[in-house]
Write a protein that holds these residues in place. Structure first.
Motif, PDB file in Angstrom:
ATOM      1  N   THR A  17      -4.079   4.054 -14.963  1.00  0.00           N
ATOM      2  CA  THR A  17      -4.083   2.603 -15.007  1.00  0.00           C
ATOM      3  C   THR A  17      -5.485   2.137 -14.616  1.00  0.00           C
ATOM      4  N   LEU A  18      -6.231   1.705 -15.619  1.00  0.00           N
ATOM      5  CA  LEU A  18      -7.665   1.489 -15.459  1.00  0.00           C
ATOM      6  C   LEU A  18      -8.014   0.374 -14.485  1.00  0.00           C
ATOM      7  N   ARG A 242       1.608   8.538 -12.762  1.00  0.00           N
ATOM      8  CA  ARG A 242       0.571   7.551 -13.013  1.00  0.00           C
ATOM      9  C   ARG A 242      -0.389   7.507 -11.838  1.00  0.00           C
ATOM     10  N   THR A 243      -1.670   7.294 -12.135  1.00  0.00           N
ATOM     11  CA  THR A 243      -2.667   7.098 -11.099  1.00  0.00           C
ATOM     12  C   THR A 243      -3.747   6.190 -11.652  1.00  0.00           C
ATOM     13  N   GLY A 244      -4.744   5.890 -10.833  1.00  0.00           N
ATOM     14  CA  GLY A 244      -5.816   5.004 -11.241  1.00  0.00           C
ATOM     15  C   GLY A 244      -5.969   3.865 -10.254  1.00  0.00           C
ATOM     16  N   VAL A 245      -7.101   3.158 -10.321  1.00  0.00           N
ATOM     17  CA  VAL A 245      -7.368   2.117  -9.335  1.00  0.00           C
ATOM     18  C   VAL A 245      -6.378   0.962  -9.438  1.00  0.00           C
ATOM     19  N   GLY A 246      -5.685   0.850 -10.559  1.00  0.00           N
ATOM     20  CA  GLY A 246      -4.637  -0.154 -10.639  1.00  0.00           C
ATOM     21  C   GLY A 246      -3.538   0.081  -9.629  1.00  0.00           C
ATOM     22  N   ASP A 247      -3.373   1.338  -9.191  1.00  0.00           N
ATOM     23  CA  ASP A 247      -2.332   1.693  -8.223  1.00  0.00           C
ATOM     24  C   ASP A 247      -2.871   2.062  -6.853  1.00  0.00           C
ATOM     25  N   VAL A 248      -3.975   2.787  -6.816  1.00  0.00           N
ATOM     26  CA  VAL A 248      -4.445   3.329  -5.539  1.00  0.00           C
ATOM     27  C   VAL A 248      -5.973   3.352  -5.529  1.00  0.00           C
ATOM     28  N   ASN A 260     -11.912   5.933 -11.596  1.00  0.00           N
ATOM     29  CA  ASN A 260     -10.614   6.355 -12.117  1.00  0.00           C
ATOM     30  C   ASN A 260     -10.598   7.848 -12.399  1.00  0.00           C
ATOM     31  N   ALA A 261     -11.690   8.370 -12.918  1.00  0.00           N
ATOM     32  CA  ALA A 261     -11.749   9.792 -13.250  1.00  0.00           C
ATOM     33  C   ALA A 261     -11.545  10.661 -12.012  1.00  0.00           C
ATOM     34  N   ALA A 262     -12.091  10.223 -10.872  1.00  0.00           N
ATOM     35  CA  ALA A 262     -11.913  10.984  -9.634  1.00  0.00           C
ATOM     36  C   ALA A 262     -10.448  10.995  -9.217  1.00  0.00           C
TER      37      ALA A 262
END
Length: 302
Positions: A17-18, A242-248, A260-262
């Motif tokens: 989630t970008l 799901r992961t990404g700065v949209g979540d965490v 996000n890639a990290a």
């Protein structure tokens, strides 16, 4: 620019989630411009993401479903991200509160996403899902969980608290052409306290039972402190993640995520480490839910 999907992921889906509902004030890692979103998507796919979720925004930062916003962004993403990687757009009330206006926006899309996220508890959900399906867009329904007990409900995809029902059951409206459920959880133990009321299914279905039978049709995710425990738990079950700065905004060790890639790379490492030898774990077996990592605080210490 085009990238291969080069990192194997041991789950049906690892969605990035970008941007979500995040702003630049929350983290420098949040991509804002179309160019930054495209770059972040490419890097995330290189790191192992198998799907890309984006909340299209106007130049002033407001979420939007306008064809003039969605079309150019999707075209740029598709030119950079390989075609097998689905592009997903969030079509919740955060982008357009009025149900009729939402339908009109989607009717005007000239560039279509592969999938779209619909908030199942939002007004006009059935009509929105049907309109998307008629245009060939797969529908992911966000189930806003309720918990049996006094604990607060988690946030949904748009960042609002979930609804509570007196019987502790989340209901799905009839007539929804869903291809997948997205279930936000407040912690890794929440599925044991959540049931679903599926149209035409008869008795309420515990989420744990649904996961045991059809985990590959469910994506589990958490926000902030819940993100990593839920991801590990979903990975052990064989559910989508799901992961990404949209979540965490932090890595598992508590350090701020630079990109996000990290986050995707950390998710792949975690999923690879916790993947069970057998195809799927039993979500109702306490022994199968144990994870020493889940006992650590956000800084990574016991």
């Amino acid at each position: 620019m085009s990238v291969p999907v080069s990192v194997p992921v041991p789950v049906p889906v690892l969605q990035v989630t970008l941007n979500g509902s995040r702003t630049a004030a929350e983290s420098a890692a949040v991509p804002l411009s179309p160019e930054a979103l495209v770059e972040s998507a490419v890097e995330s796919v290189e790191a192992g993401a198998t799907e890309v979720l984006v909340h299209p925004r106007t130049p002033c930062g407001r979420e939007s479903l306008s064809p003039r916003v969605v079309g150019p962004l999707l075209a740029a993403l598709r030119a950079a991200v390989p075609a097998p990687v689905p592009l997903v757009v969030c079509a919740t009330v955060a982008a357009e509160p009025d149900p009729a206006a939402r339908l009109a926006r989607i009717a005007g899309w000239e560039v279509l996403p592969d999938r779209a996220v619909v908030g199942l508890s939002e007004p006009g959900a059935v009509e929105l899902a049907s309109a998307l399906a008629e245009r060939g867009v797969a529908v992911d329904g966000v189930l806003r969980p309720v918990r049996v007990g006094p604990s607060p409900a988690p946030e949904d995809a748009a960042g609002r608290p979930g609804d509570h029902a007196p019987d502790g059951v989340s209901r799905l409206p009839a007539g929804l052409p869903l291809t997948r459920l997205l279930v936000p959880l407040p912690d890794a133990g929440a599925p044991a306290r959540l049931s679903l009321r599926l149209p035409g299914s008869g008795p309420d279905v515990p989420l744990t039972r649904l996961l045991a039978a059809r985990a590959d049709e469910v994506v589990l995710y958490g926000r902030d402190d819940a993100a990593w425990p839920v991801l590990r738990w979903a990975g052990r079950l064989g559910a989508g993640c799901r992961t990404g700065v949209g979540d965490v905004l932090r890595l598992p060790d508590g350090c701020p995520a630079p990109s996000n890639a990290a986050l995707v790379a950390a998710a792949v490492a975690h999923l690879t480490a916790v993947k069970a030898p057998r195809a799927r774990r039993d979500p109702e077996d306490p022994e199968d839910q144990k994870d020493p990592e889940d006992q650590k605080d956000p800084k990574g210490t016991a």
